[in-house]
Design a protein around this motif. Structure first.
Motif, mmCIF file in Angstrom:
data_model
loop_
_atom_site.group_PDB
_atom_site.id
_atom_site.type_symbol
_atom_site.label_atom_id
_atom_site.label_comp_id
_atom_site.label_asym_id
_atom_site.label_seq_id
_atom_site.Cartn_x
_atom_site.Cartn_y
_atom_site.Cartn_z
ATOM 1 N N HIS A 1 27.467 37.246 39.955
ATOM 2 C CA HIS A 1 28.255 38.231 40.681
ATOM 3 C C HIS A 1 28.578 37.650 42.043
ATOM 4 O O HIS A 1 27.700 37.095 42.721
ATOM 5 C CB HIS A 1 27.509 39.548 40.873
ATOM 6 N N LEU A 2 29.850 37.750 42.432
ATOM 7 C CA LEU A 2 30.269 37.313 43.762
ATOM 8 C C LEU A 2 30.924 38.483 44.474
ATOM 9 O O LEU A 2 31.997 38.937 44.085
ATOM 10 C CB LEU A 2 31.257 36.136 43.670
ATOM 11 N N LEU B 1 33.597 39.492 39.906
ATOM 12 C CA LEU B 1 33.952 39.689 41.300
ATOM 13 C C LEU B 1 33.911 41.148 41.726
ATOM 14 O O LEU B 1 34.147 42.061 40.924
ATOM 15 C CB LEU B 1 35.378 39.175 41.547
ATOM 16 N N SER B 2 33.639 41.329 43.001
ATOM 17 C CA SER B 2 33.890 42.617 43.655
ATOM 18 C C SER B 2 34.291 42.320 45.090
ATOM 19 O O SER B 2 33.884 41.304 45.663
ATOM 20 C CB SER B 2 32.644 43.518 43.623
ATOM 21 N N GLN B 3 35.120 43.181 45.663
ATOM 22 C CA GLN B 3 35.563 42.996 47.041
ATOM 23 C C GLN B 3 34.510 43.545 47.997
ATOM 24 O O GLN B 3 34.132 44.709 47.900
ATOM 25 C CB GLN B 3 36.901 43.699 47.251
ATOM 26 N N THR C 1 41.496 43.135 41.558
ATOM 27 C CA THR C 1 40.232 42.923 42.271
ATOM 28 C C THR C 1 40.247 41.613 43.055
ATOM 29 O O THR C 1 39.514 41.465 44.031
ATOM 30 C CB THR C 1 39.048 42.941 41.286
ATOM 31 N N GLY C 2 41.050 40.639 42.634
ATOM 32 C CA GLY C 2 41.133 39.399 43.383
ATOM 33 C C GLY C 2 40.850 38.130 42.606
ATOM 34 O O GLY C 2 40.482 37.104 43.188
ATOM 35 N N SER D 1 36.283 36.729 36.676
ATOM 36 C CA SER D 1 36.640 37.896 35.871
ATOM 37 C C SER D 1 36.393 39.176 36.653
ATOM 38 O O SER D 1 35.404 39.292 37.391
ATOM 39 C CB SER D 1 35.828 37.913 34.575
ATOM 40 N N ALA D 2 37.286 40.143 36.466
ATOM 41 C CA ALA D 2 37.173 41.438 37.151
ATOM 42 C C ALA D 2 38.332 42.302 36.694
ATOM 43 O O ALA D 2 39.314 41.804 36.125
ATOM 44 C CB ALA D 2 37.211 41.255 38.667
#
Length: 295
Positions: free
Chosen positions: A275-276, A223-225, A163-164, A158-159
């Motif tokens: 968180h990834l 997610l975050s990049q 975001t990817g 989820s994001a």
């Protein structure tokens, strides 16, 4: 009239519509035969009609956006005028006619676009119906993988958009042979044993990946990049803040909003949220996999 019965999660409903209204292929995945309706389940009734004119507004205005006007009458029943950003007039009017029935009027010029899942699904206020059944719609890419015991389990990425989510789902499919159920949405519900289950959803956004499948949720991953891959389990408050921004709820309705928050607290108490920070390599898959399998 064309009469069809559908089941999404625990919500069973019938749609009566003119034969010229084409149902989206994604939505038809959730059609069931009448014989599969369990007793004594209540079947919600929707009736679609084509009309050049929508009924006049009445009740108290509770939401006003470019693409939506919502009103609630004294008896608690809701009316919505549904639009599209950039379109001057509403293309549909949804009006509840009872506790388990609603009338939907659609403009003649929008009929050809009913085959588009986002436009069609917006007619039925499904987020409200799901919440009534203790279920939440999460903006996520929903994959299933095999657990150590051979059973399938769900992992949800989820994001915010772009975001990817789909990219990470694709990486897992490429490197670990997982299966993507939906590239943009998932339904989160509890089964009779109290386990949180991910279910399919009839809208998949630009991903074009939509299937009907249910599996127990192993984890939700926010997610975050990042340039370096790192995975960590989130504390409940950070998990709540991240998930709350990605669930579909009517935030103008205080009771619905409070119920959604209570459900999120229950979800976070039962399902680990990670968180990834990630790039787009196999190492991102390996990083999350190690975090999941180490618990």
């Amino acid at each position: 009239m064309d009469n069809r019965i559908f089941r999404i999660g625990d919500f069973i409903f019938q749609i009566d519509s003119p034969e010229c209204v084409r149902f989206p292929e994604n939505f038809l995945l959730f059609e069931i035969p009448e014989r599969d309706v369990p007793e004594p389940a209540q079947v919600y009734q929707y009736r679609i009609e084509i009309s050049d004119h929508f009924p006049e507004v009445y009740g108290t205005c509770v939401a006003r956006r470019e693409d939506l006007l919502a009103y609630v009458a004294e008896n608690g029943l809701e009316t919505r005028y549904i639009g599209i950003r950039g379109r001057k007039e509403s293309y549909a009017c949804y009006r509840e006619t009872g506790n388990a029935a609603a009338m939907i009027l659609i403009s003649p010029d929008i009929v050809p676009d009913m085959r588009i899942d986002t436009i069609f699904s917006s007619l039925f206020c499904l987020e409200k119906r799901m919440l009534e059944r203790d279920a939440l719609i999460l903006h996520c890419a929903y994959i299933v993988r095999k657990a150590a015991d051979g059973a399938y389990e769900a992992v949800l990425f989820s994001a915010p958009s772009e975001t990817g989510k789909s990219t990470q789902a694709d990486l897992w499919q490429k490197y670990r042979g997982t299966f993507t159920v939906n590239g943009d949405r998932g339904l989160l519900r509890r089964d009779p044993e109290g386990r949180w289950i991910a279910d399919g959803w009839p809208v998949c956004g630009s991903s074009e990946i939509c299937h009907k499948m249910a599996a127990p949720i192993r984890a939700i991953v926010l997610l975050s990049q990042e340039k370096q891959n790192a995975a960590a389990r989130l504390a409940p408050m950070r998990a709540f803040i991240g998930l709350y921004s990605q669930v579909t709820i009517n935030r103008w309705n205080r009771e619905e909003n409070e119920k959604a928050m209570n459900l999120l607290e229950s979800l976070i108490g039962s399902v680990p949220v990670y968180h990834l920070g990630c790039d787009i390599s196999e190492d991102a898959v390996r990083c999350l996999e190690n975090a999941l399998d180490s618990e």
